[in-house]
Design a protein around this motif. Structure first.
Motif, PDB file in Angstrom:
ATOM      1  N   LYS A  71      41.129  43.169  38.270  1.00 14.99           N
ATOM      2  CA  LYS A  71      41.023  43.568  39.680  1.00 14.99           C
ATOM      3  C   LYS A  71      39.654  44.166  39.978  1.00 14.99           C
ATOM      4  N   ASP A  72      39.088  44.920  39.032  1.00 17.54           N
ATOM      5  CA  ASP A  72      37.730  45.444  39.224  1.00 17.54           C
ATOM      6  C   ASP A  72      36.722  44.299  39.337  1.00 17.54           C
ATOM      7  N   TYR A  73      36.922  43.284  38.515  1.00 19.24           N
ATOM      8  CA  TYR A  73      36.017  42.128  38.568  1.00 19.24           C
ATOM      9  C   TYR A  73      36.164  41.392  39.894  1.00 19.24           C
ATOM     10  N   ASP A  76      32.071  50.139  35.584  1.00 17.79           N
ATOM     11  CA  ASP A  76      33.469  50.271  35.160  1.00 17.79           C
ATOM     12  C   ASP A  76      33.852  49.147  34.187  1.00 17.79           C
ATOM     13  N   ILE A  77      33.378  47.957  34.479  1.00 20.08           N
ATOM     14  CA  ILE A  77      33.699  46.809  33.628  1.00 20.08           C
ATOM     15  C   ILE A  77      33.055  46.974  32.252  1.00 20.08           C
ATOM     16  N   LEU A  78      31.796  47.408  32.231  1.00 21.91           N
ATOM     17  CA  LEU A  78      31.115  47.603  30.956  1.00 21.91           C
ATOM     18  C   LEU A  78      31.782  48.705  30.141  1.00 21.91           C
ATOM     19  N   ASP A  79      32.261  49.733  30.841  1.00 21.72           N
ATOM     20  CA  ASP A  79      32.990  50.796  30.147  1.00 21.72           C
ATOM     21  C   ASP A  79      34.239  50.226  29.464  1.00 21.72           C
ATOM     22  N   TYR A  80      34.917  49.326  30.139  1.00 19.03           N
ATOM     23  CA  TYR A  80      36.104  48.692  29.559  1.00 19.03           C
ATOM     24  C   TYR A  80      35.718  47.838  28.356  1.00 19.03           C
ATOM     25  N   ILE A  81      34.648  47.082  28.490  1.00 17.09           N
ATOM     26  CA  ILE A  81      34.216  46.205  27.399  1.00 17.09           C
ATOM     27  C   ILE A  81      33.843  47.029  26.169  1.00 17.09           C
ATOM     28  N   VAL A  94      24.912  46.111  46.920  1.00 16.97           N
ATOM     29  CA  VAL A  94      24.323  46.159  45.588  1.00 16.97           C
ATOM     30  C   VAL A  94      24.771  47.404  44.829  1.00 16.97           C
ATOM     31  N   SER A  95      24.749  48.551  45.484  1.00 14.33           N
ATOM     32  CA  SER A  95      25.134  49.795  44.804  1.00 14.33           C
ATOM     33  C   SER A  95      26.602  49.757  44.386  1.00 14.33           C
ATOM     34  N   GLN A  96      27.470  49.217  45.268  1.00 18.80           N
ATOM     35  CA  GLN A  96      28.877  49.102  44.899  1.00 18.80           C
ATOM     36  C   GLN A  96      29.056  48.124  43.738  1.00 18.80           C
ATOM     37  N   SER A  97      28.260  47.073  43.726  1.00 25.44           N
ATOM     38  CA  SER A  97      28.340  46.096  42.637  1.00 25.44           C
ATOM     39  C   SER A  97      27.977  46.742  41.306  1.00 25.44           C
ATOM     40  N   ILE A  98      26.925  47.546  41.322  1.00 25.30           N
ATOM     41  CA  ILE A  98      26.516  48.218  40.085  1.00 25.30           C
ATOM     42  C   ILE A  98      27.591  49.175  39.618  1.00 25.30           C
ATOM     43  N   SER A  99      28.239  49.878  40.565  1.00 27.00           N
ATOM     44  CA  SER A  99      29.319  50.796  40.205  1.00 27.00           C
ATOM     45  C   SER A  99      30.489  50.045  39.576  1.00 27.00           C
ATOM     46  N   ARG A 100      30.851  48.903  40.182  1.00 27.37           N
ATOM     47  CA  ARG A 100      31.933  48.089  39.621  1.00 27.37           C
ATOM     48  C   ARG A 100      31.555  47.564  38.228  1.00 27.37           C
ATOM     49  N   LEU A 101      30.311  47.131  38.106  1.00 27.46           N
ATOM     50  CA  LEU A 101      29.850  46.628  36.811  1.00 27.46           C
ATOM     51  C   LEU A 101      29.905  47.717  35.757  1.00 27.46           C
ATOM     52  N   LEU A 113      28.334  39.379  30.994  1.00 30.15           N
ATOM     53  CA  LEU A 113      27.338  40.256  31.588  1.00 30.15           C
ATOM     54  C   LEU A 113      26.239  39.460  32.288  1.00 30.15           C
ATOM     55  N   PHE A 114      25.828  38.356  31.685  1.00 25.81           N
ATOM     56  CA  PHE A 114      24.796  37.505  32.274  1.00 25.81           C
ATOM     57  C   PHE A 114      25.250  36.973  33.632  1.00 25.81           C
ATOM     58  N   ASN A 115      26.474  36.501  33.708  1.00 30.10           N
ATOM     59  CA  ASN A 115      26.980  35.962  34.974  1.00 30.10           C
ATOM     60  C   ASN A 115      27.084  37.043  36.039  1.00 30.10           C
ATOM     61  N   THR A 116      27.554  38.238  35.636  1.00 30.43           N
ATOM     62  CA  THR A 116      27.700  39.319  36.610  1.00 30.43           C
ATOM     63  C   THR A 116      26.355  39.804  37.122  1.00 30.43           C
TER      64      THR A 116
END
Length: 361
Positions: free
Chosen positions: A240-242, A216-221, A207-214, A189-192
């Motif tokens: 692939k999301d990352y 999804d990743i946090l939901d997976y985590i 930036v907004s797309q990055s937050i949306s992707r993040l 999370l720190f790196n992202t």
């Protein structure tokens, strides 16, 4: 660590209660079996005139066999033999066997025989001094029954201790895995967040797309990262999301080559491949302003899953296998696949390669 101790104490307490019940049931079964065997053995001796009388004698000897066997195991062996105090062990054994033999004979002569026979009673002096009679008719039967009982208890104790050790090791491994995941997730999370911060400084519209992707990743985590295993396809999706998140940052100077051959279903620890891919970006794209290529390949076989990630690097060589991500991932592999996986980390010709082979689960 405190949590592990609490769980261990609860496990020990539960195991002790269950172990006590098992020992009582095993001991009950053993002594009943020995008594029945002795009764049928004597019943088969047709020359014996009075089976009823022999039965009463067997009951009396059986009672003192139980007492003697438990005294030998729980007092002599557990207290002296295991502490390697052999001299007091021998003294207590000789004295104890003599006393038990005397008490057994006194019980038969003065308490049991008057109920079923009319034999002259031996004096206490004769009982105490007839050592040979005590040895062959009272002490040796106690020792023979004790030998069987002690052997059984030692085997049961060894099995229980082995099971307890395996259970504690399993709980310890599970806690270690949770600790490693707890350390790895904030690291990721720190790196992202650093990547998103870099985009925000440049005023990027991504930036907004990055937050949306993040998100999804946090939901997976949160929902998959705490599982023991996830499917290879689920892990590939989050990879692939990352990558899509990173593409927003590096745009055209980043080339990604992905090769998938997932013909057999397989399961892996969550975030396993993601850690390796993150490492490739960290030591590849982040270290240069030029064009960087990252290659990812995944292939499932009938017995194993083969994963490979390669990244270009420029300038100073990377320190192989270092960093929180790789170190923690290697520890997780040791816990999930002890002596069952293959991990190769190598660098040559400005290419850094991680190649992992894990068994199909």
């Amino acid at each position: 660590m405190k949590r592990f101790l609490v769980i261990s104490l609860r496990t020990v307490g539960t195991t002790s209660n269950g172990q006590l019940k098992r020992e009582i049931s095993y001991q009950t079964g053993l002594w009943i079996a020995l008594f029945v065997f002795r009764v049928f053995r004597n019943y088969g001796e047709l020359e014996q005139p009075d089976f009823r009388e022999i039965f009463y004698y067997d009951v009396c000897h059986w009672i003192f066999q139980i007492i003697g066997a438990n005294w030998i195991y729980f007092f002599l062996i557990r207290r002296f033999f295991e502490a390697k105090k052999y001299f007091p062990l021998i003294l207590y054994f000789i004295a104890g066997m003599y006393i038990l033999g005397v008490i057994n004979r006194i019980f038969i002569v003065y308490a049991a025989e008057p109920l079923f026979a009319n034999y002259p009673q031996d004096s206490i002096t004769n009982i105490l001094t007839e050592v040979k009679h005590l040895l062959f008719y009272y002490i040796l039967p106690i020792i023979s029954g004790s030998f069987i009982f002690v052997s059984m208890m030692i085997m049961l104790r060894y099995r229980n201790e082995k099971q307890n050790a395996l259970q504690l090791q399993k709980e310890k491994s599970e806690l270690e895995l949770k600790a490693l995941k707890a350390q790895l997730n904030p690291h990721f999370l720190f790196n992202t967040l650093n990547n998103i911060y870099s985009l925000s400084i440049t005023g990027s519209s991504a930036v907004s797309q990055s937050i949306s992707r993040l998100s999804d990743i946090l939901d997976y985590i949160l929902y998959h990262g705490q599982k023991e295993m996830v499917s290879v396809t689920a892990e590939l999706k989050i990879v692939k999301d990352y990558i899509a998140l990173q593409m927003l940052r590096y745009d055209e100077r980043l080339k990604i080559e992905i090769e998938e051959k997932v013909e057999f279903p397989g399961f892996i620890p969550p975030l396993l491949y993601l850690s390796f891919v993150e490492n490739a970006f960290k030591h590849g794209a982040e270290k240069t302003s030029g064009i960087v290529t990252i290659r990812i390949s995944i292939e499932t076989h009938a017995n194993a899953v083969h994963f490979r990630v390669e990244n270009q690097f420029f300038g100073k060589c990377q320190e192989m296998g270092t960093g929180i991500g790789l170190v923690n991932t290697r520890k997780q592999l040791d816990l999930y696949y002890p002596n069952q996986y293959s991990l190769e980390i190598k660098q040559a010709n400005n290419w850094f390669t991680i190649e992992l082979m894990t068994p199909i689960i």
